[in-house]
Design a protein around this motif. Structure first.
Motif, PDB file in Angstrom:
ATOM      1  N   ILE A  72       0.850  -1.277  -0.081  1.00 59.80           N
ATOM      2  CA  ILE A  72       0.145   0.090  -0.659  1.00 59.80           C
ATOM      3  C   ILE A  72       0.858   1.099  -0.093  1.00 59.80           C
ATOM      4  N   THR A  73       1.910   1.610   0.376  1.00 57.66           N
ATOM      5  CA  THR A  73       2.884   2.338   0.863  1.00 57.66           C
ATOM      6  C   THR A  73       3.600   2.333  -0.027  1.00 57.66           C
ATOM      7  N   GLN A  74       3.758   2.217  -1.120  1.00 53.66           N
ATOM      8  CA  GLN A  74       4.313   1.721  -2.136  1.00 53.66           C
ATOM      9  C   GLN A  74       3.865   1.670  -3.295  1.00 53.66           C
ATOM     10  N   GLN A  75       2.509   1.297  -3.328  1.00 53.38           N
ATOM     11  CA  GLN A  75       1.761   1.205  -4.227  1.00 53.38           C
ATOM     12  C   GLN A  75       0.853   3.246  -4.327  1.00 53.38           C
ATOM     13  N   TYR A  76       0.733   3.527  -3.621  1.00 52.55           N
ATOM     14  CA  TYR A  76      -0.063   5.245  -3.021  1.00 52.55           C
ATOM     15  C   TYR A  76       1.491   6.598  -2.994  1.00 52.55           C
ATOM     16  N   GLY A  77       2.354   5.788  -2.591  1.00 52.05           N
ATOM     17  CA  GLY A  77       3.487   7.028  -2.635  1.00 52.05           C
ATOM     18  C   GLY A  77       4.088   7.866  -3.436  1.00 52.05           C
ATOM     19  N   HIS A  78       3.921   8.931  -3.843  1.00 52.35           N
ATOM     20  CA  HIS A  78       4.402   8.822  -5.097  1.00 52.35           C
ATOM     21  C   HIS A  78       4.608  10.756  -4.596  1.00 52.35           C
ATOM     22  N   PRO A  79       5.670  10.936  -3.616  1.00 53.87           N
ATOM     23  CA  PRO A  79       5.805  12.709  -3.686  1.00 53.87           C
ATOM     24  C   PRO A  79       6.257  13.451  -4.598  1.00 53.87           C
ATOM     25  N   PRO A  80       6.550  13.121  -6.115  1.00 56.76           N
ATOM     26  CA  PRO A  80       6.750  14.230  -7.000  1.00 56.76           C
ATOM     27  C   PRO A  80       5.586  14.773  -7.232  1.00 56.76           C
ATOM     28  N   GLN A  81       4.160  13.924  -6.955  1.00 58.89           N
ATOM     29  CA  GLN A  81       3.473  14.094  -7.160  1.00 58.89           C
ATOM     30  C   GLN A  81       2.229  14.319  -6.312  1.00 58.89           C
ATOM     31  N   ASN A  82       3.046  15.031  -5.333  1.00 59.61           N
ATOM     32  CA  ASN A  82       2.002  15.344  -3.912  1.00 59.61           C
ATOM     33  C   ASN A  82       1.411  14.367  -3.608  1.00 59.61           C
ATOM     34  N   CYS A  83       1.762  12.897  -3.641  1.00 56.87           N
ATOM     35  CA  CYS A  83       0.489  12.036  -3.080  1.00 56.87           C
ATOM     36  C   CYS A  83       1.720  11.020  -1.876  1.00 56.87           C
ATOM     37  N   HIS A  84       1.636  11.504  -0.870  1.00 55.28           N
ATOM     38  CA  HIS A  84       2.275  10.714   0.344  1.00 55.28           C
ATOM     39  C   HIS A  84       1.944   9.496   0.804  1.00 55.28           C
ATOM     40  N   ALA A  85       2.905   8.198   0.888  1.00 59.04           N
ATOM     41  CA  ALA A  85       2.214   7.740   2.040  1.00 59.04           C
ATOM     42  C   ALA A  85       3.208   7.678   3.375  1.00 59.04           C
ATOM     43  N   LEU A  86       2.425   7.450   4.149  1.00 56.50           N
ATOM     44  CA  LEU A  86       3.267   6.881   5.638  1.00 56.50           C
ATOM     45  C   LEU A  86       3.111   5.651   6.478  1.00 56.50           C
ATOM     46  N   GLN A  87       3.385   4.152   6.712  1.00 53.87           N
ATOM     47  CA  GLN A  87       3.057   3.304   7.123  1.00 53.87           C
ATOM     48  C   GLN A  87       3.638   3.839   9.255  1.00 53.87           C
ATOM     49  N   ILE A  88       2.672   3.651   9.755  1.00 52.90           N
ATOM     50  CA  ILE A  88       2.988   3.231  10.837  1.00 52.90           C
ATOM     51  C   ILE A  88       2.089   2.308  11.566  1.00 52.90           C
ATOM     52  N   GLU A  89       3.854   2.141  12.208  1.00 54.32           N
ATOM     53  CA  GLU A  89       3.526   0.850  13.045  1.00 54.32           C
ATOM     54  C   GLU A  89       3.342   0.836  14.348  1.00 54.32           C
ATOM     55  N   MET A  90       2.911   0.692  15.246  1.00 51.37           N
ATOM     56  CA  MET A  90       3.065   0.650  16.834  1.00 51.37           C
ATOM     57  C   MET A  90       2.375  -0.465  17.597  1.00 51.37           C
ATOM     58  N   ARG A  91       3.145  -0.672  19.020  1.00 52.23           N
ATOM     59  CA  ARG A  91       3.734  -1.673  19.910  1.00 52.23           C
ATOM     60  C   ARG A  91       2.568  -2.169  20.548  1.00 52.23           C
ATOM     61  N   ARG A  92       1.974  -3.572  20.055  1.00 52.31           N
ATOM     62  CA  ARG A  92       0.083  -3.480  19.947  1.00 52.31           C
ATOM     63  C   ARG A  92       1.316  -3.599  21.996  1.00 52.31           C
ATOM     64  N   SER A  93       1.787  -4.055  22.811  1.00 50.15           N
ATOM     65  CA  SER A  93       1.910  -4.211  23.817  1.00 50.15           C
ATOM     66  C   SER A  93       1.307  -2.600  24.610  1.00 50.15           C
ATOM     67  N   LEU A  94       1.536  -1.544  23.748  1.00 51.79           N
ATOM     68  CA  LEU A  94       1.361  -0.298  24.003  1.00 51.79           C
ATOM     69  C   LEU A  94      -0.027  -0.122  24.846  1.00 51.79           C
ATOM     70  N   TYR A  95      -1.141  -0.787  23.929  1.00 54.28           N
ATOM     71  CA  TYR A  95      -2.369  -0.062  24.199  1.00 54.28           C
ATOM     72  C   TYR A  95      -3.458  -1.536  24.840  1.00 54.28           C
ATOM     73  N   MET A  96      -2.570  -2.880  24.282  1.00 50.13           N
ATOM     74  CA  MET A  96      -3.828  -3.870  24.139  1.00 50.13           C
ATOM     75  C   MET A  96      -2.959  -5.349  25.183  1.00 50.13           C
ATOM     76  N   THR A  97      -3.458  -6.739  25.807  1.00 49.40           N
ATOM     77  CA  THR A  97      -2.810  -7.274  26.069  1.00 49.40           C
ATOM     78  C   THR A  97      -2.698  -8.478  24.886  1.00 49.40           C
ATOM     79  N   GLU A  98      -1.681  -8.621  23.875  1.00 46.90           N
ATOM     80  CA  GLU A  98      -1.861  -9.520  22.499  1.00 46.90           C
ATOM     81  C   GLU A  98      -2.017 -10.711  22.993  1.00 46.90           C
TER      82      GLU A  98
END
Length: 305
Positions: A251-277
């Motif tokens: 998804i990040t690779q497909q939709y991120g095209h900075p020269p066209q002002n289309c940016h994509a940033l993947q955000i991974e959050m540590r699960r233990s921050l918010y839930m018991t995995e």
């Protein structure tokens, strides 16, 4: 923005997909009247150039799938990014649209190319347009062969028609919806930023990072956006890493095209921050993390404004 759907599914592939019919020996599963739509979209305000997405948030496991799977539900859920769409709700309230899958990634993974499949998991002939990557051959393609804990999902090989059905039923609606949102956002603002939300387990591979920000090593997002995101999270007290071990998926690779002002940033959050995995149960850290995610989005909105 280029027409994503038609760039991925060429005329020949779309014709091949529509021509595949499930054999009588493997009919399509019966429709479940209680099943949610495969994709849910919460519209945002016209003032926001940001789109939030949670492709692995799905928690609806059809009975036809769980009853025939080799592994119990607890293991099928091992790769699930539980509740990421709920974590994003306060950020969505600031204006960005929010789109999330309701189907689980173990059933169909929209963060892989449509035909990134392991041919060894299917019986019978395989169409020539299959293009497996290393991840697909390892069993983690668009129709996974293994769970997040690396256990085999199926007792027997699948007919390829089942893979085609899932691509048409789950993968295509997700990307059609997401591509449409990004296209409209870009048309309104001359720019768009996709924040692709994921969660990650506590493993040695992840190390000490609370957040891993992925921009495909600088190719999917402008450097100043990455810098602003990292500075904001660190000011909130979180540890961060860039592109290691998660640089961003399909998804990040497909939709991120900075020269066209289309940016994509993947955000991974540590699960233990918010839930018991182990139990997929939110704990007392859920609301603070949701508020922090809203602060991050607010900071990026200010930066883009």
């Amino acid at each position: 923005m280029k027409n994503f759907v038609h760039s991925v599914l060429s005329r020949g592939i779309r014709a091949s997909l529509s021509a595949i019919q499930p054999p009588e020996s493997a009919p399509a599963p019966p429709e479940d009247p209680l099943a949610p739509p495969p994709v849910v979209t919460l519209e945002g305000s016209r003032t926001s150039p940001i789109v939030l997405a949670a492709p692995h948030a799905g928690r609806y496991y059809p009975e036809w799938f769980t009853s025939t799977a080799r592994q119990p539900l607890a293991d099928l859920r091992s790769g699930e990014d539980s509740f990421t769409e709920r974590l994003a709700q306060p950020a969505h309230d600031l204006g960005p649209a929010l789109v999330h899958a309701t189907f689980p990634r173990v059933l169909c993974d929209p963060n892989r190319a449509a035909w990134d499949l392991d041919p060894r998991m299917f019986q019978g002939p395989i169409p020539p347009f299959i293009r497996p990557t290393e991840r697909g051959l390892s069993g983690l393609g668009s129709i996974p062969r293994i769970t997040g804990s690396h256990r085999a999902i199926y007792r027997t090989r699948l007919p390829f028609s089942e893979a085609a059905r899932r691509i048409a039923t789950y993968w295509m609606p997700y990307h059609t919806t997401l591509a449409g949102l990004l296209r409209r956002t870009h048309q309104q603002h001359g720019q768009c930023l996709l924040l692709d939300l994921h969660s990650m387990p506590d493993t040695a591979e992840v190390g000490t990072a609370d957040f891993v920000l992925g921009d495909r090593h600088g190719t999917a997002c402008a450097p100043d956006i990455m810098e602003r995101a990292e500075q904001t999270l660190r000011a909130l007290g979180y540890s961060t890493a860039r592109n290691t071990p998660y640089a961003g998926g399909y998804i990040t690779q497909q939709y991120g095209h900075p020269p066209q002002n289309c940016h994509a940033l993947q955000i991974e959050m540590r699960r233990s921050l918010y839930m018991t995995e182990a139990t997929h149960t939110p704990h007392e850290g859920f609301e603070p993390l949701a508020r922090s995610l809203a602060v991050l989005v607010g900071s990026l909105l200010e930066h883009l404004g």
